[in-house]
Write a protein that holds these residues in place. Structure first.
Motif, PDB file in Angstrom:
ATOM      1  N   UNK A  62       0.859  -1.187   0.000  1.00  0.00           N
ATOM      2  CA  UNK A  62       0.000   0.000   0.000  1.00  0.00           C
ATOM      3  C   UNK A  62       0.892   1.232   0.000  1.00  0.00           C
ATOM      4  N   UNK A  63       0.578   2.186  -0.856  1.00  0.00           N
ATOM      5  CA  UNK A  63       1.423   3.371  -1.037  1.00  0.00           C
ATOM      6  C   UNK A  63       0.584   4.625  -0.812  1.00  0.00           C
ATOM      7  N   UNK A  64       1.052   5.518   0.059  1.00  0.00           N
ATOM      8  CA  UNK A  64       0.369   6.792   0.238  1.00  0.00           C
ATOM      9  C   UNK A  64       0.976   7.844  -0.692  1.00  0.00           C
ATOM     10  N   UNK A  65       0.489   9.064  -0.597  1.00  0.00           N
ATOM     11  CA  UNK A  65       0.919  10.110  -1.535  1.00  0.00           C
ATOM     12  C   UNK A  65       2.398  10.441  -1.363  1.00  0.00           C
ATOM     13  N   UNK A  66       2.873  10.504  -0.131  1.00  0.00           N
ATOM     14  CA  UNK A  66       4.288  10.809   0.103  1.00  0.00           C
ATOM     15  C   UNK A  66       5.181   9.698  -0.443  1.00  0.00           C
ATOM     16  N   UNK A  67       4.792   8.453  -0.201  1.00  0.00           N
ATOM     17  CA  UNK A  67       5.591   7.329  -0.695  1.00  0.00           C
ATOM     18  C   UNK A  67       5.552   7.258  -2.219  1.00  0.00           C
ATOM     19  N   UNK A  68       4.407   7.602  -2.822  1.00  0.00           N
ATOM     20  CA  UNK A  68       4.319   7.629  -4.276  1.00  0.00           C
ATOM     21  C   UNK A  68       5.268   8.668  -4.863  1.00  0.00           C
ATOM     22  N   UNK A  69       5.386   9.820  -4.180  1.00  0.00           N
ATOM     23  CA  UNK A  69       6.332  10.847  -4.635  1.00  0.00           C
ATOM     24  C   UNK A  69       7.773  10.344  -4.526  1.00  0.00           C
ATOM     25  N   UNK A  70       8.061   9.576  -3.465  1.00  0.00           N
ATOM     26  CA  UNK A  70       9.409   9.007  -3.320  1.00  0.00           C
ATOM     27  C   UNK A  70       9.714   8.024  -4.447  1.00  0.00           C
ATOM     28  N   UNK A 115      14.379   5.870   1.210  1.00  0.00           N
ATOM     29  CA  UNK A 115      13.142   6.556   1.560  1.00  0.00           C
ATOM     30  C   UNK A 115      12.033   5.510   1.701  1.00  0.00           C
ATOM     31  N   UNK A 116      11.014   5.783   2.525  1.00  0.00           N
ATOM     32  CA  UNK A 116       9.887   4.841   2.610  1.00  0.00           C
ATOM     33  C   UNK A 116       9.122   4.785   1.294  1.00  0.00           C
ATOM     34  N   UNK A 117       8.881   3.581   0.807  1.00  0.00           N
ATOM     35  CA  UNK A 117       8.248   3.392  -0.490  1.00  0.00           C
ATOM     36  C   UNK A 117       6.875   2.733  -0.408  1.00  0.00           C
ATOM     37  N   UNK A 150      -1.264   3.256 -28.850  1.00  0.00           N
ATOM     38  CA  UNK A 150      -1.277   4.607 -28.300  1.00  0.00           C
ATOM     39  C   UNK A 150      -0.709   4.544 -26.881  1.00  0.00           C
ATOM     40  N   UNK A 151      -0.075   5.623 -26.467  1.00  0.00           N
ATOM     41  CA  UNK A 151       0.591   5.654 -25.166  1.00  0.00           C
ATOM     42  C   UNK A 151      -0.311   6.265 -24.107  1.00  0.00           C
ATOM     43  N   UNK A 152      -0.307   5.642 -22.944  1.00  0.00           N
ATOM     44  CA  UNK A 152      -1.017   6.167 -21.788  1.00  0.00           C
ATOM     45  C   UNK A 152      -0.049   6.230 -20.620  1.00  0.00           C
ATOM     46  N   UNK A 153      -0.442   6.972 -19.586  1.00  0.00           N
ATOM     47  CA  UNK A 153       0.434   7.183 -18.443  1.00  0.00           C
ATOM     48  C   UNK A 153      -0.124   6.499 -17.204  1.00  0.00           C
ATOM     49  N   UNK A 154       0.761   5.912 -16.415  1.00  0.00           N
ATOM     50  CA  UNK A 154       0.404   5.319 -15.129  1.00  0.00           C
ATOM     51  C   UNK A 154       1.504   5.673 -14.145  1.00  0.00           C
ATOM     52  N   UNK A 155       1.196   5.792 -12.868  1.00  0.00           N
ATOM     53  CA  UNK A 155       2.243   6.118 -11.889  1.00  0.00           C
ATOM     54  C   UNK A 155       3.192   4.940 -11.694  1.00  0.00           C
ATOM     55  N   UNK A 156       4.425   5.256 -11.376  1.00  0.00           N
ATOM     56  CA  UNK A 156       5.368   4.211 -11.003  1.00  0.00           C
ATOM     57  C   UNK A 156       5.012   3.692  -9.611  1.00  0.00           C
ATOM     58  N   UNK A 157       5.228   2.408  -9.406  1.00  0.00           N
ATOM     59  CA  UNK A 157       5.024   1.809  -8.098  1.00  0.00           C
ATOM     60  C   UNK A 157       6.044   0.698  -7.914  1.00  0.00           C
TER      61      UNK A 157
END
Length: 315
Positions: A141-149, A219-221, A262-269
Motif C-alpha cells: 500500500x502506497x500513500x501520496x508521500x511514498x508515491x512521490x518518493x 526513503x519509505x516506499x 497509443x501511449x497512456x500514463x500510469x504512476x510508477x510503483x
C-alpha cells in the motif's frame, strides 16, 4: 497546398511529441488536405472536366471518411459510427504479412525470459539469494508521500541510465503485434527494473519498505499489507520476513488503439517478493509433567512448538 502539408510533416519529424498529440496534428493536416481536394474537384467539374473532377471528388470523399474517423478517435471518447477500420486492418494484416517472423519471436521470447527473471526469484542481485520455494509475493500500500518518493527514484534511475523507458527498442508494428498477441499493455520499462538498494523495517505491526539508490538515500516506499494470501497482521509475529526483491514497475505504457498503439500514463510503483523463515520457539517442560522414572535432577526436555495452522501452507 500539398507541398505545404509535406513540409509540416517533415518538420514534425524533428520534434519529439506525444504519440496522441502527433496524431491529432496529422488529423488536422489531413482535414485541411481533404478540404483542398474538395475545392480542386469542384473547380475541375465547373471547368468542364467532369470525369477527372469526379475521380478527385471520389478520392476526397474516401479520405474525408477516414478523417472523420480520426476526429472521433483522437478528439473524442465516443465510438465512431460505421467504423470499418478493424476489417481493413484484418485484411491488410493477412495480405501484408501480419504474422511475426521466427527471428522476432525468438527475440521477444528472450526479452520475456529476461523480464520474468525479475519476478521468479532467479535474479536477485541487491539482497542476496533466497530459496525460491520460500518466496511469496507481497502486496504494498502506497500513500501520496511514498508515491512521490517512488517517482523521484524512477527519475534518478533514468538520469543515471539504470532505466531506459523506450519499450525495449520496439517499433510501432512490433508493439502492435505484442499487444495483440498477449492481450496486455506493454510498459516502457518492460516487466520491471531492479532497485539498487532496499530493506524492510518493522514499525509495530507494520512492515515498511525502504528503498533508494543506496542506503544513505533510502526513503519509505510503501507498507506491506499481505504476504501470499494472508494479511501481514496474521503472520508478522509467526515467521521472520525478509525482502527478497523489490522492482520498480508501472510508468508509461502502450495499448492498442483503433489502428496503432497509443501511449497512456500510469504512476510508477513497486512490486515486492518476501522470503520467510519459520520461527522455532522452544519452551521448557513444566515440572508437573515429569514421569516417575525421571530423576529430579533431569534437565527439562525442549520441544519445538509449531506455528499456527494457517502458517502450514508456507511449507
Amino acid at each position: 497546398m500539398f507541398s505545404f502539408l509535406d513540409m509540416i510533416n517533415h518538420y514534425l519529424g524533428y520534434v519529439n511529441l506525444n504519440v496522441k498529440l502527433k496524431n491529432r496534428i496529422y488529423t488536422i493536416l489531413g482535414v485541411l488536405g481533404v478540404i483542398y481536394l474538395l475545392y480542386v474537384s469542384v473547380r475541375w467539374i465547373k471547368n468542364g472536366f467532369g470525369l477527372r473532377g469526379s475521380l478527385i471528388l471520389l478520392v476526397a470523399i474516401i479520405l474525408a471518411y477516414f478523417s472523420v474517423m480520426n476526429v472521433f478517435y483522437y478528439f473524442t471518447k465516443k465510438k465512431a459510427p460505421l467504423d470499418i477500420s478493424p476489417k481493413i486492418e484484418k485484411v491488410l494484416g493477412k495480405t501484408l504479412g501480419g504474422n511475426v517472423e521466427e527471428a522476432e519471436e525468438t527475440k521477444q521470447s528472450g526479452r520475456e525470459r529476461r523480464g520474468n527473471d525479475l519476478l521468479n526469484g532467479a535474479n536477485i542481485p541487491a539482497n542476496g539469494y533466497f530459496d525460491s520455494k520460500k518466496i511469496l509475493p507481497g502486496k504494498v500500500a502506497v500513500n501520496s508521500e511514498q508515491s512521490a518518493n517512488i517517482s523521484q527514484l524512477a527519475n534518478q534511475l533514468q538520469q543515471m541510465n539504470l532505466m531506459t523507458p523506450n519499450y525495449g527498442g520496439l517499433g510501432s508494428r512490433e508493439l502492435a503485434q505484442q499487444i495483440t498477441q498477449n492481450k496486455k499493455p506493454v510498459y516502457a520499462i518492460g516487466l520491471g527494473v531492479n532497485i539498487p538498494y532496499f530493506e524492510l523495517q518493522q514499525d509495530g505491526q507494520q512492515m515498511i519498505v525502504y528503498a533508494g539508490m543506496n542506503q544513505a538515500q533510502k526513503q519509505p516506499m510503501g507498507k506491506i499489507t499481505t504476504v501470499g494470501l494472508q494479511p501481514i497482521a496474521d503472520v508478522y509475529d509467526k515467521v521472520k520476513l525478509y525482502l527478497a526483491n523489490v522492482i520498480l514497475v508501472g510508468g508509461p505504457y502502450m495499448v492498442m488503439g483503433r489502428n496503432e498503439p497509443i501511449e497512456k500514463q500510469a504512476p510508477y510503483t513497486i512490486r515486492v517478493q518476501l522470503a520467510y523463515e519459520r520461527e522455532a520457539r522452544a519452551h521448557a517442560e513444566q515440572p508437573g509433567e515429569r514421569t516417575a522414572a525421571q530423576p529430579s535432577t533431569a534437565r527439562p526436555t525442549l520441544t519445538t512448538r509449531e506455528p499456527a495452522s494457517r502458517m502450514k501452507r508456507y511449507h
